[in-house]
Every structure is written in C-alpha cells, then in structure tokens.
Design a protein around this motif. Structure first.
Motif, PDB file in Angstrom:
ATOM      1  N   HIS A 168       0.852  -1.185   0.000  1.00 16.79           N
ATOM      2  CA  HIS A 168       0.000   0.000   0.000  1.00 16.79           C
ATOM      3  C   HIS A 168       0.893   1.241   0.000  1.00 16.79           C
ATOM      4  N   PRO A 169       0.356   2.371  -0.421  1.00 17.15           N
ATOM      5  CA  PRO A 169       1.159   3.601  -0.403  1.00 17.15           C
ATOM      6  C   PRO A 169       1.529   3.973   1.039  1.00 17.15           C
ATOM      7  N   ILE A 170       2.764   4.393   1.239  1.00 18.91           N
ATOM      8  CA  ILE A 170       3.237   4.835   2.548  1.00 18.91           C
ATOM      9  C   ILE A 170       3.299   6.355   2.511  1.00 18.91           C
ATOM     10  N   ILE A 171       2.532   6.966   3.389  1.00 17.19           N
ATOM     11  CA  ILE A 171       2.489   8.429   3.456  1.00 17.19           C
ATOM     12  C   ILE A 171       2.948   8.854   4.838  1.00 17.19           C
ATOM     13  N   GLU A 172       3.951   9.731   4.858  1.00 18.61           N
ATOM     14  CA  GLU A 172       4.487  10.221   6.123  1.00 18.61           C
ATOM     15  C   GLU A 172       4.474  11.744   6.101  1.00 18.61           C
ATOM     16  N   ASN A 173       3.813  12.325   7.081  1.00 18.98           N
ATOM     17  CA  ASN A 173       3.688  13.785   7.168  1.00 18.98           C
ATOM     18  C   ASN A 173       3.196  14.393   5.856  1.00 18.98           C
ATOM     19  N   GLY A 174       2.239  13.726   5.218  1.00 20.75           N
ATOM     20  CA  GLY A 174       1.652  14.235   3.989  1.00 20.75           C
ATOM     21  C   GLY A 174       2.461  13.956   2.734  1.00 20.75           C
ATOM     22  N   THR A 175       3.593  13.263   2.857  1.00 21.14           N
ATOM     23  CA  THR A 175       4.456  12.969   1.718  1.00 21.14           C
ATOM     24  C   THR A 175       4.350  11.495   1.349  1.00 21.14           C
ATOM     25  N   LEU A 176       4.082  11.216   0.075  1.00 23.44           N
ATOM     26  CA  LEU A 176       4.075   9.848  -0.422  1.00 23.44           C
ATOM     27  C   LEU A 176       5.522   9.389  -0.548  1.00 23.44           C
ATOM     28  N   LEU A 177       5.868   8.329   0.177  1.00 16.22           N
ATOM     29  CA  LEU A 177       7.246   7.838   0.153  1.00 16.22           C
ATOM     30  C   LEU A 177       7.448   6.912  -1.037  1.00 16.22           C
ATOM     31  N   LYS A 178       8.560   7.107  -1.704  1.00 23.05           N
ATOM     32  CA  LYS A 178       8.903   6.312  -2.876  1.00 23.05           C
ATOM     33  C   LYS A 178      10.267   5.647  -2.672  1.00 23.05           C
ATOM     34  N   ASP A 179      11.293   6.452  -2.451  1.00 25.36           N
ATOM     35  CA  ASP A 179      12.661   5.961  -2.328  1.00 25.36           C
ATOM     36  C   ASP A 179      13.053   5.771  -0.871  1.00 25.36           C
ATOM     37  N   MET A 180      13.952   4.816  -0.622  1.00 27.52           N
ATOM     38  CA  MET A 180      14.544   4.625   0.704  1.00 27.52           C
ATOM     39  C   MET A 180      15.842   5.434   0.723  1.00 27.52           C
ATOM     40  N   ILE A 181      15.960   6.317   1.695  1.00 26.91           N
ATOM     41  CA  ILE A 181      17.162   7.128   1.884  1.00 26.91           C
ATOM     42  C   ILE A 181      17.954   6.510   3.031  1.00 26.91           C
ATOM     43  N   TYR A 182      19.210   6.174   2.768  1.00 30.88           N
ATOM     44  CA  TYR A 182      20.056   5.596   3.802  1.00 30.88           C
ATOM     45  C   TYR A 182      20.999   6.650   4.369  1.00 30.88           C
ATOM     46  N   PHE A 183      21.141   6.586   5.677  1.00 30.32           N
ATOM     47  CA  PHE A 183      22.085   7.434   6.402  1.00 30.32           C
ATOM     48  C   PHE A 183      23.044   6.521   7.139  1.00 30.32           C
ATOM     49  N   LYS A 184      24.224   7.030   7.415  1.00 34.08           N
ATOM     50  CA  LYS A 184      25.224   6.251   8.151  1.00 34.08           C
ATOM     51  C   LYS A 184      25.822   7.111   9.264  1.00 34.08           C
ATOM     52  N   ARG A 185      26.284   6.409  10.277  1.00 37.42           N
ATOM     53  CA  ARG A 185      26.961   7.079  11.380  1.00 37.42           C
ATOM     54  C   ARG A 185      28.151   6.224  11.790  1.00 37.42           C
ATOM     55  N   LYS A 186      29.303   6.854  11.860  1.00 33.17           N
ATOM     56  CA  LYS A 186      30.490   6.160  12.349  1.00 33.17           C
ATOM     57  C   LYS A 186      30.328   5.929  13.833  1.00 33.17           C
ATOM     58  N   LEU A 187      30.629   4.720  14.274  1.00 29.16           N
ATOM     59  CA  LEU A 187      30.503   4.381  15.682  1.00 29.16           C
ATOM     60  C   LEU A 187      31.855   4.408  16.331  1.00 29.16           C
TER      61      LEU A 187
END
Length: 149
Positions: free
Chosen positions: A130-149
């Motif tokens: 189903h469509p994923i909507i977050e804060n009124g935005t239709l999500l399409k792409d997965m954005i990846y973030f990284k953090r050095k530990l």
C-alpha cells in the motif's frame, strides 16, 4: 527509563513496531534476526522499541525505531539512538538507517549524527502493498544514512 534486550516473544511489541514500519510482513523480514530493544519507564510502560540487525563487514543497521505516540517529541528516540550507538561501538564501525524522504525523519537522523549514504530508488513502491504516506508525503525511495561508531 531502562533499556533492555528482548530475546523472546518479540511479536508482542508489534503494535509499537508498526509505528516505525507500518507493514507487518516487512517487520517479519528482520525481527527474528535482529536485536530488539525495549525502553520502559519505572512503572513498566513501554516508551520505545528499536531493532538492530547485523549486516556484516563492520556494519549494523537500525531497522526500526518507534516511540509511543503519547511520549513522542520528548527526546526518547534520541536517547534510544545514543544508547544503541554506544552499545554497538565496540562491535561495529558503522550504523546504517534507512528511511523515507520525509523532512521530519531525515532531520531527526541528521541531528543524531547520521549523514547521507545512498538512495534505493522505488523501495517503498516495490516492497509495500500500500502507499506509505508520512507527514503528507508519499514515500517512494529509501534514503540511507550512516553514522560512524
């Protein structure tokens, strides 16, 4: 608040996990192989949950993090992220997190010390039923973030 690792009956936390990832079949893909952490108040109330998976080559991934609706915007999510980063620092070099391209979510991770890593095009449209909507935005792409530990 106390944070503890949960090894059994992880699905009992599904209602809260669904706040972080709203399709149960997607959660099922990583819940059993991941480490589930639960943050509880002194009275036993569950404040937050998070799931971290081991991805190999010095990388772990924060697959799900969710804070109880009535406790959101009080710094609990940030406390959970900081706890997890400290917890995995000796074992991994990098923590990844994937999220939708929603300003509120991407800003949260940026303020937690994560930086942009890469994008997986059409992840939400190809993997969710189903469509994923977050804060009124239709999500399409997965954005990846990284953090050095």
């Amino acid at each position: 608040m106390e944070i503890r690792l949960v090894d059994d009956d992880k699905k009992r936390f599904m209602p809260l996990l669904l706040l972080g990832d709203e399709q149960e079949s997607m959660i099922d893909r990583y819940l059993d192989r991941g480490d589930l952490y639960v943050m509880q108040a002194a009275d036993g109330t569950v404040a937050a949950v998070a799931v971290v998976t081991h991805e190999g080559e010095g990388v772990c991934e924060l697959k799900n993090i969710a804070v109880s609706v009535q406790l959101q915007r009080q710094g609990i999510g940030r406390k959970m992220v900081e706890y997890l980063c400290r917890r995995y620092k000796a074992q991994y070099a990098t923590m990844l997190v994937g999220t939708g391209d929603s300003l509120a979510t991407t800003e949260f991770y940026a303020t937690c010390g994560f930086e942009y890593s890469h994008t997986v095009p059409d992840f939400f449209t190809l993997n969710y039923d189903h469509p994923i909507i977050e804060n009124g935005t239709l999500l399409k792409d997965m954005i990846y973030f990284k953090r050095k530990l």
